[in-house]
Design a protein around this motif. Structure first.
Motif, mmCIF file in Angstrom:
data_model
loop_
_atom_site.group_PDB
_atom_site.id
_atom_site.type_symbol
_atom_site.label_atom_id
_atom_site.label_comp_id
_atom_site.label_asym_id
_atom_site.label_seq_id
_atom_site.Cartn_x
_atom_site.Cartn_y
_atom_site.Cartn_z
ATOM 1 N N ALA A 74 0.817 -1.211 0.000
ATOM 2 C CA ALA A 74 0.000 0.000 0.000
ATOM 3 C C ALA A 74 0.851 1.262 0.000
ATOM 4 C CB ALA A 74 -0.943 0.007 1.209
ATOM 5 N N ARG A 75 2.063 1.172 0.547
ATOM 6 C CA ARG A 75 2.920 2.350 0.655
ATOM 7 C C ARG A 75 3.971 2.433 -0.436
ATOM 8 N NH1 ARG A 75 0.626 0.681 5.019
ATOM 9 N NH2 ARG A 75 0.102 2.115 6.712
ATOM 10 N N LEU A 76 4.477 1.293 -0.859
ATOM 11 C CA LEU A 76 5.604 1.268 -1.803
ATOM 12 C C LEU A 76 5.194 0.898 -3.218
ATOM 13 C CD1 LEU A 76 8.191 -0.611 0.453
ATOM 14 C CD2 LEU A 76 8.036 1.862 0.061
ATOM 15 N N THR B 246 -4.579 3.498 -3.397
ATOM 16 C CA THR B 246 -4.352 2.079 -3.131
ATOM 17 C C THR B 246 -5.527 1.451 -2.398
ATOM 18 O OG1 THR B 246 -2.767 0.521 -2.132
ATOM 19 C CG2 THR B 246 -3.236 2.528 -0.897
ATOM 20 N N LEU B 247 -5.632 0.134 -2.512
ATOM 21 C CA LEU B 247 -6.497 -0.647 -1.639
ATOM 22 C C LEU B 247 -5.794 -0.821 -0.299
ATOM 23 C CD1 LEU B 247 -7.646 -3.563 -4.006
ATOM 24 C CD2 LEU B 247 -8.830 -1.418 -3.542
ATOM 25 N N LEU B 248 -6.553 -0.764 0.781
ATOM 26 C CA LEU B 248 -6.002 -0.907 2.119
ATOM 27 C C LEU B 248 -6.503 -2.187 2.779
ATOM 28 C CD1 LEU B 248 -6.555 2.697 3.540
ATOM 29 C CD2 LEU B 248 -4.378 1.714 2.804
ATOM 30 N N SER B 249 -5.595 -2.907 3.401
ATOM 31 C CA SER B 249 -6.020 -4.001 4.262
ATOM 32 C C SER B 249 -6.849 -3.440 5.411
ATOM 33 C CB SER B 249 -4.801 -4.728 4.840
ATOM 34 O OG SER B 249 -5.170 -5.514 5.950
ATOM 35 N N VAL C 224 -10.636 2.055 -0.063
ATOM 36 C CA VAL C 224 -9.812 2.616 -1.131
ATOM 37 C C VAL C 224 -9.371 4.014 -0.718
ATOM 38 C CG1 VAL C 224 -9.680 3.250 -3.560
ATOM 39 C CG2 VAL C 224 -11.122 1.313 -2.854
ATOM 40 N N LEU C 225 -8.055 4.219 -0.683
ATOM 41 C CA LEU C 225 -7.479 5.524 -0.362
ATOM 42 C C LEU C 225 -7.071 6.211 -1.654
ATOM 43 C CD1 LEU C 225 -6.332 7.433 1.932
ATOM 44 C CD2 LEU C 225 -4.143 6.264 1.543
ATOM 45 N N GLY D 292 -10.158 6.930 -8.990
ATOM 46 C CA GLY D 292 -9.291 6.399 -7.944
ATOM 47 C C GLY D 292 -9.519 4.929 -7.692
ATOM 48 N N VAL D 293 -10.776 4.498 -7.644
ATOM 49 C CA VAL D 293 -11.081 3.088 -7.420
ATOM 50 C C VAL D 293 -10.582 2.248 -8.594
ATOM 51 C CG1 VAL D 293 -12.950 1.409 -7.181
ATOM 52 C CG2 VAL D 293 -13.015 3.541 -5.873
ATOM 53 N N ALA D 294 -10.773 2.753 -9.806
ATOM 54 C CA ALA D 294 -10.292 2.023 -10.987
ATOM 55 C C ALA D 294 -8.772 1.876 -10.949
ATOM 56 C CB ALA D 294 -10.733 2.745 -12.258
ATOM 57 N N GLN D 295 -8.070 2.940 -10.606
ATOM 58 C CA GLN D 295 -6.609 2.882 -10.537
ATOM 59 C C GLN D 295 -6.156 1.891 -9.468
ATOM 60 O OE1 GLN D 295 -4.660 6.682 -9.917
ATOM 61 N NE2 GLN D 295 -2.753 5.703 -9.296
ATOM 62 N N ALA D 296 -6.804 1.938 -8.298
ATOM 63 C CA ALA D 296 -6.432 1.029 -7.212
ATOM 64 C C ALA D 296 -6.643 -0.424 -7.623
ATOM 65 C CB ALA D 296 -7.237 1.357 -5.963
ATOM 66 N N LEU D 297 -7.725 -0.716 -8.318
ATOM 67 C CA LEU D 297 -8.011 -2.083 -8.768
ATOM 68 C C LEU D 297 -6.981 -2.564 -9.779
ATOM 69 C CD1 LEU D 297 -11.901 -2.037 -9.075
ATOM 70 C CD2 LEU D 297 -10.561 -3.632 -7.696
ATOM 71 N N VAL D 298 -6.655 -1.726 -10.738
ATOM 72 C CA VAL D 298 -5.712 -2.139 -11.790
ATOM 73 C C VAL D 298 -4.314 -2.351 -11.212
ATOM 74 C CG1 VAL D 298 -4.563 -1.376 -13.907
ATOM 75 C CG2 VAL D 298 -7.054 -1.122 -13.664
ATOM 76 N N GLU D 299 -3.888 -1.468 -10.310
ATOM 77 C CA GLU D 299 -2.567 -1.637 -9.696
ATOM 78 C C GLU D 299 -2.512 -2.909 -8.856
ATOM 79 O OE1 GLU D 299 -0.974 1.644 -7.585
ATOM 80 O OE2 GLU D 299 -0.971 2.987 -9.320
#
Length: 390
Positions: free
Chosen positions: A63-65, A273-276, A316-317, A350-357
Motif C-alpha cells: 500500500a505504501r511502496l 491504493t487498496l487498504l487491508s 480505497v485511499l 481512484g477506485v479504478a486505478q487502485a483495482l488495476v494496480e
C-alpha cells in the motif's frame, strides 16, 4: 490526569494530512529503505490469517511502496534478524530494535496467574531442550500443534512453546506456511538487545512516543490502542514522552502530536491504493471515522447474510481520502471485484486505478466487476477500467 494547555491548534484537515504522512501515504516514501523501512516507520505490522489478494502483512508495504514482490516482503521481515513476532496491537511483526521495550509485557506474562490452557508437567522443559538441540522448529515439529482438529485444543508442546514465547525465552523467527517457527531468544535476538533491563516506565514511555510518531497526531485512546496499552499506562508517561498536547478542530478529546510532525506542513504525492482492514492507518474504527468520516467494519466473521460490504472489503485511499470499498477475489488471472462501493462519481478514477494496480501486483491481467452498489456508476467504472487495462 491533568493535561497541559495545548500550544498548537490544528484543523481537522491538517490532522488528517499529518496522519497520512506519519503512516507513509503522503509524500515520497524512502524506497531505498524498502519493506524494512516501512516496518521501522510504522513500528508494528499486524498479522492475520485471511488471504484474499495477499496476507495483510504483505498488503501493508504494498500500500505504501507499490508493487514490491511478495517474496521480497517475506525476506525483508524474516532474514538477518530484522524483526520478531509478538503481541502488540495484536499479533504483529515488530522491528527487532524494539525487543527491549516489550520487557514490561514479558514480565506481565511471567507474573500471570491464570492461562486458558493447562501446561502439562515437563512439557516446558522438553520444548526448550528440543529447540536447544534441534534449532528452529514449528509446533508440529515440536510434537504437534493440536490434540484434535478443534483449533483451540492445543497439544502440550504447543501450550509450552506459546508460553515460552510470551515469556520471551522463545521467539517466533518467521512464518512458514503460516505456521510459527520458534527459536531460542538467545540465538534469535542480537546480544545487545537481548535484555529486560528497562523498567516498565521506560518501556511505556518509549512505546507511547513510538505510537505518537507512527500516528502523527492522536487522542489518548488512539495512542493506547496502537500497542494495546492501558489508558492508565499512557497517562503515567505521556507527559514525559516528548509528545506535544494539541487541539484538533472537531475532536472531542485532547490530543498529542509528534513534534517533528508539526515542524513542516505535510505536502507531496498521495498514494492511491487498496487498504487491508488491518492497516494501521485504519485499524481503529473510531479514529478512522473521526479522521476520514468513514465507517468501516471487517465482515469476514459476520454471517454471510448479514454482510453489507463483503467478506474482506478493502477501503480505497485516493487523494488523501477514503473514497470507497472493494471486496476482492481472484479467479485465475482475473481480479474479481465482487462488490464495489463508491463515494459518488468523483471516486471512479481512484477506485479504478487502485483495482488495476492491485491486479498487476498479484499477476492478474484482467479486472471483473460483479456488483456496484450504485448501479448508475457501473458503466463509468467499467469504462475507466477498460481505459487503464488497454
Amino acid at each position: 490526569m491533568t493535561t497541559p494547555r495545548p500550544s498548537t491548534d490544528l484543523s481537522a484537515d491538517e490532522a488528517r494530512r499529518i496522519a497520512l504522512r506519519a503512516q507513509g501515504f503522503l509524500g515520497t516514501p524512502n524506497r531505498r529503505s524498502g519493506v524494512r523501512g516501512v516496518l521501522r516507520h510504522l513500528g508494528a505490522v499486524q498479522l492475520d490469517t485471511i488471504s484474499v489478494l495477499a496476507r495483510s502483512h504483505e498488503l501493508i508495504p504494498y500500500a505504501r511502496l507499490g508493487a514490491v514482490g511478495r517474496g521480497t516482503v517475506e525476506n525483508a521481515y524474516w532474514t538477518d534478524t530484522h524483526a520478531f513476532e509478538y503481541w502488540s496491537h495484536a499479533a504483529c511483526i515488530l522491528p527487532v530494535e524494539e525487543w527491549p521495550h516489550f520487557a514490561f509485557r514479558r514480565r506481565a506474562y511471567r507474573n500471570r496467574p491464570h492461562w486458558g490452557h493447562e501446561l502439562p508437567d515437563g512439557a516446558y522443559d522438553q520444548v526448550i531442550k528440543q529447540l536447544t538441540t534441534e534449532g528452529p522448529l514449528t509446533a508440529t515439529e515440536l510434537g504437534g500443534a493440536k490434540k484434535t482438529s478443534d483449533w483451540w485444543d492445543w497439544s502440550g508442546s504447543k501450550v509450552a512453546v506459546e508460553r515460552a514465547l510470551m515469556y520471551g525465552e522463545v521467539v517466533c523467527v518467521e512464518r512458514r506456511g503460516w505456521k510459527r517457527v520458534y527459536d531460542l531468544a538467545e540465538r534469535a535476538i542480537p546480544n545487545d538487545l537481548l535484555h529486560d533491563e528497562l523498567d516498565d516506565t521506560e518501556c511505556l514511555r518509549r512505546l507511547v512516543r513510538l505510537a505518537g510518531q507512527s500516528l502523527g497526531v492522536g487522542t489518548r485512546a488512539d495512542i493506547a490502542d496502537y500497542h494495546r496499552l492501558k489508558a492508565e499506562q499512557v497517562d503515567a508517561v505521556i507527559a514525559d514522552s516528548g509528545l506535544i498536547p494539541v487541539t484538533v478542530q472537531g475532536w472531542a478529546k485532547p490530543a498529542w502530536a509528534d513534534p517533528a510532525a508539526l515542524e513542516t506542513p505535510p505536502r507531496g504525492r498521495h498514494r492511491t491504493t487498496l487498504l487491508s482492514p488491518f492497516d494501521s492507518l485504519i485499524w481503529e474504527r473510531a479514529r478512522t471515522e473521526r479522521i476520514f468520516g468513514f465507517t468501516h467494519r471487517l465482515e469476514a466473521y459476520v454471517p454471510r447474510q448479514k454482510r453489507v460490504h463483503g467478506y474482506f472489503a478493502m477501503p480505497v485511499l485516493s487523494g488523501g481520502h477514503l473514497i470507497g470499498r472493494v471486496d476482492p477475489a481472484r479467479e485465475g488471472r482475473t481480479l474479481v471485484a465482487k462488490q464495489v462501493t463508491l463515494d459518488g462519481r468523483k471516486a471512479v478514477p481512484g477506485v479504478a486505478q487502485a483495482l488495476v494496480e492491485a491486479a498487476s501486483w498479484v499477476d492478474c491481467t484482467n479486472v471483473r466487476v460483479e456488483r456496484v452498489e450504485a448501479p448508475e456508476l457501473r458503466e463509468p467504472l467499467d469504462q475507466a477500467l477498460t481505459g487503464l487495462l488497454a
